[in-house]
Design an enzyme around this catalytic site. Structure first.
Site, PDB file in Angstrom:
ATOM      1  N   ASP A   1      41.075 -14.426 -15.843  1.00 57.91           N
ATOM      2  CA  ASP A   1      40.060 -13.626 -16.544  1.00 57.91           C
ATOM      3  C   ASP A   1      39.153 -12.925 -15.540  1.00 57.91           C
ATOM      4  O   ASP A   1      38.896 -13.452 -14.458  1.00 57.91           O
ATOM      5  CB  ASP A   1      39.233 -14.551 -17.466  1.00 57.91           C
ATOM      6  CG  ASP A   1      38.498 -13.777 -18.543  1.00 57.91           C
ATOM      7  OD1 ASP A   1      38.692 -12.547 -18.641  1.00 57.91           O
ATOM      8  OD2 ASP A   1      37.710 -14.397 -19.276  1.00 57.91           O
TER       9      ASP A   1
ATOM     10  N   HIS B   1      43.593  -5.095 -12.990  1.00 58.25           N
ATOM     11  CA  HIS B   1      44.850  -5.773 -13.316  1.00 58.25           C
ATOM     12  C   HIS B   1      45.822  -5.702 -12.123  1.00 58.25           C
ATOM     13  O   HIS B   1      46.495  -6.676 -11.802  1.00 58.25           O
ATOM     14  CB  HIS B   1      45.496  -5.154 -14.560  1.00 58.25           C
ATOM     15  CG  HIS B   1      44.675  -5.298 -15.799  1.00 58.25           C
ATOM     16  ND1 HIS B   1      44.036  -6.476 -16.127  1.00 58.25           N
ATOM     17  CD2 HIS B   1      44.372  -4.424 -16.807  1.00 58.25           C
ATOM     18  CE1 HIS B   1      43.375  -6.319 -17.276  1.00 58.25           C
ATOM     19  NE2 HIS B   1      43.557  -5.084 -17.697  1.00 58.25           N
TER      20      HIS B   1
ATOM     21  N   LEU C   1      59.400 -24.631  -7.587  1.00 57.68           N
ATOM     22  CA  LEU C   1      58.262 -24.374  -8.481  1.00 57.68           C
ATOM     23  C   LEU C   1      58.786 -23.629  -9.705  1.00 57.68           C
ATOM     24  O   LEU C   1      59.615 -22.732  -9.577  1.00 57.68           O
ATOM     25  CB  LEU C   1      57.216 -23.492  -7.780  1.00 57.68           C
ATOM     26  CG  LEU C   1      56.055 -23.023  -8.678  1.00 57.68           C
ATOM     27  CD1 LEU C   1      55.008 -24.126  -8.836  1.00 57.68           C
ATOM     28  CD2 LEU C   1      55.377 -21.778  -8.104  1.00 57.68           C
TER      29      LEU C   1
HETATM   30  C1  FPP Z   1      41.956 -10.822 -18.019  1.00 51.32           C
HETATM   31  O1  FPP Z   1      41.018  -9.913 -17.505  1.00 51.32           O
HETATM   32  C2  FPP Z   1      43.306 -10.524 -17.551  1.00 51.32           C
HETATM   33  C3  FPP Z   1      44.342 -10.140 -18.349  1.00 51.32           C
HETATM   34  C4  FPP Z   1      44.224  -9.988 -19.807  1.00 51.32           C
HETATM   35  C5  FPP Z   1      45.658  -9.810 -17.794  1.00 51.32           C
HETATM   36  C6  FPP Z   1      46.173 -10.604 -16.627  1.00 51.32           C
HETATM   37  C7  FPP Z   1      47.342  -9.883 -16.081  1.00 51.32           C
HETATM   38  C8  FPP Z   1      47.659  -9.665 -14.792  1.00 51.32           C
HETATM   39  C9  FPP Z   1      46.886 -10.232 -13.666  1.00 51.32           C
HETATM   40  C10 FPP Z   1      48.789  -8.777 -14.412  1.00 51.32           C
HETATM   41  C11 FPP Z   1      50.201  -9.173 -14.745  1.00 51.32           C
HETATM   42  C12 FPP Z   1      50.587 -10.562 -14.532  1.00 51.32           C
HETATM   43  C13 FPP Z   1      51.653 -11.044 -13.846  1.00 51.32           C
HETATM   44  C14 FPP Z   1      52.039 -12.445 -14.086  1.00 51.32           C
HETATM   45  C15 FPP Z   1      52.430 -10.263 -12.866  1.00 51.32           C
HETATM   46  P1  FPP Z   1      40.191  -9.041 -18.534  1.00 51.32           P
HETATM   47  O2  FPP Z   1      40.863  -7.717 -18.637  1.00 51.32           O
HETATM   48  O3  FPP Z   1      40.021  -9.754 -19.817  1.00 51.32           O
HETATM   49  O4  FPP Z   1      38.840  -8.932 -17.751  1.00 51.32           O
HETATM   50  P2  FPP Z   1      37.364  -8.784 -18.337  1.00 51.32           P
HETATM   51  O5  FPP Z   1      37.099 -10.008 -19.156  1.00 51.32           O
HETATM   52  O6  FPP Z   1      36.537  -8.712 -17.108  1.00 51.32           O
HETATM   53  O7  FPP Z   1      37.348  -7.526 -19.132  1.00 51.32           O
END
Ligand code: FPP
Length: 241
Positions: free
Chosen positions: A17, A34, A128
């Site tokens: 997050d 991201h 893993l």
């Molecule tokens: C939360 O941050 C993150 C996500 C919803 C997406 C996580 C995805 C990745 C890191 C990329 C793809 C993953 C892999 C496994 C290659 P948010 O957007 O909710 O952040 P905020 O709360 O600050 O808005």
């Protein structure tokens, strides 16, 4: 860190997050957060292998995340697709088994084909297991498990009594995580303190660790620190020691 003598969790799960806030702090688009988050995925995967963790699972996209703007959904799915293609040889070289779990019927045919290919090519690896939860939610998982169970009951009325004697440990096999040990530790980054519909059944006795660090900044050092915190926890599973 004294990894030799430390109590190492078998399964570490992370609610990634804070990508959006990381980007905003820098005046960048959310998508840049991201993209940087993918680097943290790589770093934590390496750290997990180095620490001797056997399962690392990541909450990459929830069922609720389908409600985000289409452009952001496309970016996230695109990053998943690209990462899988790019990391496949690294998975093979490092003994990493790759899995995607969730409501895959909502994913595109192209992404599903790439997932199948990556899962098939890495299925024998055992150093893993890296699990990406995609289009996943805990309530969805429990509900699909209940439906499978009901369907089995309907198919085998003669086994009704036996099936109704189901225990929690027997219900596990209907969940998408069947065969995977429950997470010992669930980490959530970015200072938020909730589970957000993640592994509701499987996380019943997980240790929880909330870190203020935003996901794109959560790298090997932060992962190792989390392992040290876990090693100091006293798990009692509702019993007295
Ligand atoms: C939360 O941050 C993150 C996500 C919803 C997406 C996580 C995805 C990745 C890191 C990329 C793809 C993953 C892999 C496994 C290659 P948010 O957007 O909710 O952040 P905020 O709360 O600050 O808005």
């Amino acid at each position: 860190m004294e990894t030799d003598t430390m109590k190492v969790p078998v399964h570490v799960s992370i609610i990634m997050d804070g990508n959006g806030r990381w980007a905003k702090e820098r005046g960048l688009e959310r998508t840049a957060g991201h993209a940087e988050g993918v680097e943290s995925v790589r770093a934590c995967t390496e750290a997990a292998v180095e620490c001797g963790v056997k399962y690392l699972s990541l909450y990459a996209f929830s069922e609720e995340n389908w409600g985000r703007p289409q452009s952001e959904i496309d970016t996230l799915m695109g990053l998943m697709f690209k990462s899988m293609i790019e990391e496949l040889s690294a998975f093979a070289d490092n003994g990493i088994r790759f899995m995607v779990l969730g409501n895959r019927s909502r994913l595109s045919g192209e992404l599903n084909a790439a997932i199948d290919d990556c899962m098939e090519k890495t299925m024998e690896n055992r150093t893993l297991t890296l699990i990406v939860f995609l289009s996943y939610s805990g309530k969805w998982d429990i509900l699909q498990a209940a439906k499978k169970f009901a369907a089995e009951m309907a198919r085998h009325p003669e086994r009704g009594e036996e099936l109704m004697a189901l225990e929690p440990s027997g219900f596990d096999r209907y969940l998408v995580t069947s065969g995977i040990p429950d997470p010992d530790l669930i980490i959530r980054t970015s200072g938020e303190m909730r589970l957000s519909n993640y592994l509701l059944w499987q996380g019943a006795y997980s240790e929880l660790l909330f870190s203020d660090v935003l996901w794109p900044d959560f790298r090997k050092r932060e992962f190792r620190a989390a392992m040290e915190t876990y090693a100091k926890r006293d798990r009692r599973y509702g019993k007295v020691k």
